[in-house]
Design a protein around this motif. Sequence first.
Motif, PDB file in Angstrom:
ATOM      1  N   LYS A   2      36.436  20.389  22.816  1.00 34.43           N
ATOM      2  CA  LYS A   2      35.220  20.885  22.177  1.00 34.43           C
ATOM      3  C   LYS A   2      34.951  20.038  20.936  1.00 34.43           C
ATOM      4  O   LYS A   2      35.839  19.832  20.122  1.00 34.43           O
ATOM      5  CB  LYS A   2      35.374  22.345  21.774  1.00 34.43           C
ATOM      6  N   LEU A   3      33.710  19.565  20.807  1.00 31.52           N
ATOM      7  CA  LEU A   3      33.338  18.701  19.689  1.00 31.52           C
ATOM      8  C   LEU A   3      32.273  19.353  18.828  1.00 31.52           C
ATOM      9  O   LEU A   3      31.258  19.837  19.343  1.00 31.52           O
ATOM     10  CB  LEU A   3      32.828  17.365  20.215  1.00 31.52           C
ATOM     11  N   LEU A   4      32.519  19.358  17.524  1.00 26.57           N
ATOM     12  CA  LEU A   4      31.544  19.832  16.549  1.00 26.57           C
ATOM     13  C   LEU A   4      30.902  18.613  15.916  1.00 26.57           C
ATOM     14  O   LEU A   4      31.572  17.830  15.239  1.00 26.57           O
ATOM     15  CB  LEU A   4      32.213  20.689  15.474  1.00 26.57           C
ATOM     16  N   CYS A  14      24.798  16.149  20.908  1.00 26.86           N
ATOM     17  CA  CYS A  14      25.316  17.272  21.708  1.00 26.86           C
ATOM     18  C   CYS A  14      24.970  17.107  23.185  1.00 26.86           C
ATOM     19  O   CYS A  14      25.825  17.292  24.051  1.00 26.86           O
ATOM     20  CB  CYS A  14      24.809  18.601  21.176  1.00 26.86           C
ATOM     21  N   ASN A  23      32.295  20.059  25.826  1.00 26.25           N
ATOM     22  CA  ASN A  23      31.609  21.150  25.145  1.00 26.25           C
ATOM     23  C   ASN A  23      31.288  20.649  23.742  1.00 26.25           C
ATOM     24  O   ASN A  23      32.163  20.135  23.060  1.00 26.25           O
ATOM     25  CB  ASN A  23      32.543  22.364  25.107  1.00 26.25           C
ATOM     26  N   SER A  24      30.059  20.765  23.315  1.00 27.33           N
ATOM     27  CA  SER A  24      29.713  20.304  21.966  1.00 27.33           C
ATOM     28  C   SER A  24      28.666  21.200  21.350  1.00 27.33           C
ATOM     29  O   SER A  24      27.889  21.854  22.038  1.00 27.33           O
ATOM     30  CB  SER A  24      29.225  18.857  21.997  1.00 27.33           C
ATOM     31  N   PRO A  44      35.966  24.386  12.730  1.00 27.45           N
ATOM     32  CA  PRO A  44      36.664  23.790  13.871  1.00 27.45           C
ATOM     33  C   PRO A  44      38.168  24.056  13.867  1.00 27.45           C
ATOM     34  O   PRO A  44      38.782  24.135  14.934  1.00 27.45           O
ATOM     35  CB  PRO A  44      36.365  22.296  13.749  1.00 27.45           C
ATOM     36  N   GLU A  47      38.251  27.615  15.368  1.00 32.73           N
ATOM     37  CA  GLU A  47      37.661  27.725  16.704  1.00 32.73           C
ATOM     38  C   GLU A  47      38.140  26.657  17.697  1.00 32.73           C
ATOM     39  O   GLU A  47      37.746  26.671  18.854  1.00 32.73           O
ATOM     40  CB  GLU A  47      36.132  27.681  16.607  1.00 32.73           C
ATOM     41  N   TYR A  49      37.735  23.195  17.587  1.00 26.95           N
ATOM     42  CA  TYR A  49      36.845  22.064  17.798  1.00 26.95           C
ATOM     43  C   TYR A  49      37.411  20.806  17.136  1.00 26.95           C
ATOM     44  O   TYR A  49      38.177  20.895  16.177  1.00 26.95           O
ATOM     45  CB  TYR A  49      35.461  22.332  17.187  1.00 26.95           C
TER      46      TYR A  49
END
Length: 123
Positions: A2-4, A14, A23-24, A44, A47, A49
């Motif tokens: 997952k990327l923020l 995104c 997932n971003s 992040p 969560e 990320y």
Amino acid sequence: MKLLVDMSLSPTWCDVLKSEGWNSLHWIDVGSSSAPDREIMEFPRIEGYVVFTHDLDFGSMLAATQAKGPSVVQVRTQDVRPASTAPILMPVLRQHEAELERGALLIIDPGRCRLRLLPLTGS
């Protein structure tokens, strides 16, 4: 993974990241555009990320605190538009995905990348 996507990069990242299977989400979708970096790093970390940024402060924060997370991907190119940078970024993200999942700082410069596992120490 997952990327923020940080405020220093366009929300269009995104869509590009999602099209590659990650997932971003962009920081503007979860926090204030004027949030301090420490607040952006907290989300992040909690969560799960990885922070994707053009801001050099995140790497400095990891070094100063010797934190074990979150992982940070720092792109150091002048042109950070997806059309210009994605062809460089995507293979590097795939190559280092496992390390980023565990905790790492990945710095991507034109022509090279450097990976440091967290926590960052003087060595």
